[in-house]
Enzyme design. Sequence first.
Site, PDB file in Angstrom:
ATOM      1  N   ASN A  18      43.628  25.963 -42.603  1.00 14.10           N
ATOM      2  CA  ASN A  18      44.273  26.636 -41.463  1.00 14.10           C
ATOM      3  C   ASN A  18      45.054  27.865 -41.917  1.00 14.10           C
ATOM      4  OD1 ASN A  18      43.989  25.239 -38.691  1.00 14.10           O
ATOM      5  ND2 ASN A  18      44.219  23.535 -40.122  1.00 14.10           N
ATOM      6  N   HIS A  66      48.096  19.436 -34.887  1.00 14.16           N
ATOM      7  CA  HIS A  66      47.888  18.001 -35.109  1.00 14.16           C
ATOM      8  C   HIS A  66      46.449  17.629 -34.728  1.00 14.16           C
ATOM      9  CE1 HIS A  66      49.154  13.879 -35.651  1.00 14.16           C
ATOM     10  NE2 HIS A  66      48.471  13.593 -34.566  1.00 14.16           N
ATOM     11  N   ASN A  85      53.318  23.342 -34.787  1.00 12.99           N
ATOM     12  CA  ASN A  85      52.545  22.468 -35.677  1.00 12.99           C
ATOM     13  C   ASN A  85      51.165  22.248 -35.071  1.00 12.99           C
ATOM     14  OD1 ASN A  85      52.070  20.482 -37.780  1.00 12.99           O
ATOM     15  ND2 ASN A  85      52.349  18.909 -36.211  1.00 12.99           N
ATOM     16  N   MET A  93      53.178  18.027 -45.045  1.00  7.20           N
ATOM     17  CA  MET A  93      53.291  16.570 -44.948  1.00  7.20           C
ATOM     18  C   MET A  93      54.720  16.042 -44.904  1.00  7.20           C
ATOM     19  SD  MET A  93      50.248  15.797 -44.517  1.00  7.20           S
ATOM     20  CE  MET A  93      50.224  14.016 -44.618  1.00  7.20           C
ATOM     21  N   LYS A  94      55.706  16.932 -44.954  1.00  2.00           N
ATOM     22  CA  LYS A  94      57.093  16.473 -44.855  1.00  2.00           C
ATOM     23  C   LYS A  94      57.585  16.650 -43.418  1.00  2.00           C
ATOM     24  CE  LYS A  94      58.561  15.290 -49.000  1.00  2.00           C
ATOM     25  NZ  LYS A  94      57.249  15.061 -49.517  1.00  2.00           N
ATOM     26  N   ILE A  95      58.494  15.777 -43.031  1.00  2.00           N
ATOM     27  CA  ILE A  95      59.069  15.914 -41.691  1.00  2.00           C
ATOM     28  C   ILE A  95      60.334  16.760 -41.799  1.00  2.00           C
ATOM     29  CG2 ILE A  95      60.201  14.634 -39.824  1.00  2.00           C
ATOM     30  CD1 ILE A  95      58.190  12.346 -40.477  1.00  2.00           C
ATOM     31  N   LEU A  96      60.453  17.765 -40.955  1.00  2.00           N
ATOM     32  CA  LEU A  96      61.654  18.606 -40.986  1.00  2.00           C
ATOM     33  C   LEU A  96      62.802  17.829 -40.338  1.00  2.00           C
ATOM     34  CD1 LEU A  96      60.021  21.991 -39.877  1.00  2.00           C
ATOM     35  CD2 LEU A  96      60.670  21.317 -42.205  1.00  2.00           C
ATOM     36  N   GLY A 155      44.729  23.833 -47.031  1.00  2.00           N
ATOM     37  CA  GLY A 155      45.091  25.179 -46.563  1.00  2.00           C
ATOM     38  C   GLY A 155      44.020  25.909 -45.785  1.00  2.00           C
TER      39      GLY A 155
END
Length: 187
Positions: free
Chosen positions: A16, A107, A105, A88-91, A14
């Site tokens: 960021n 990266h 996002n 860490m989950k993909i929407l 966290g």
Amino acid sequence: MVKRNACVFISGKGSNLKNLIEKSRNYNFPIKINLVICDNEKALGLKYAKLNSIPYIIINTRVSNYENKIINILRKYKISFICLAGYMKILSKRFLQNYKKIIINIHPSLLPKYKGLNTYSKIIKNKEVKTGCTVHHVNEKLDGGNIITKKTFFLSPGDNENSIKLKTQALEYSAFPEAIIKIFRQN
Ligand code: GRF
């Protein structure tokens, strides 16, 4: 100025989130962080929500309809802007079709290079001379949405995964807020 209600999604440290909370205190910053969503009850980053009295919701992603729950929560908090900060989950496509507002996002590579996980080891393996971070819009393709901002640095001979991570994250703390300002300047 009228600030947008924003939600930050996290899964881990966290840092960021912490940085965005600090930046959003500025009167001229375009968003207010009203909510934190997290898929991991042990995430260290939750402490920044607690310390700043920001509501946070821990989502159980093992249940099948968890994204519907997230959508309902976002509606309840009138969230019109989402920042994914180490989530860490993909929407899913369905989520993106349901939630039509802006999602961005951050990266830890210079996209389109090194999408997905393990970016730092890939950078070393490929003997890159420079790397950095990218803030981009989220669409149905993993790390594939339109790029808003990139920041670059040159690697040093002694760099390893840890030092690259530290240098990349230092850049993230200016890239993420700058990208948010850029989005609202254009609108
Ligand atoms: C960041 O390096 C970001 O690029 C990646 O996940 C990391 C999250 O770090 N998507 P933190 O949880 O904000 O410290």
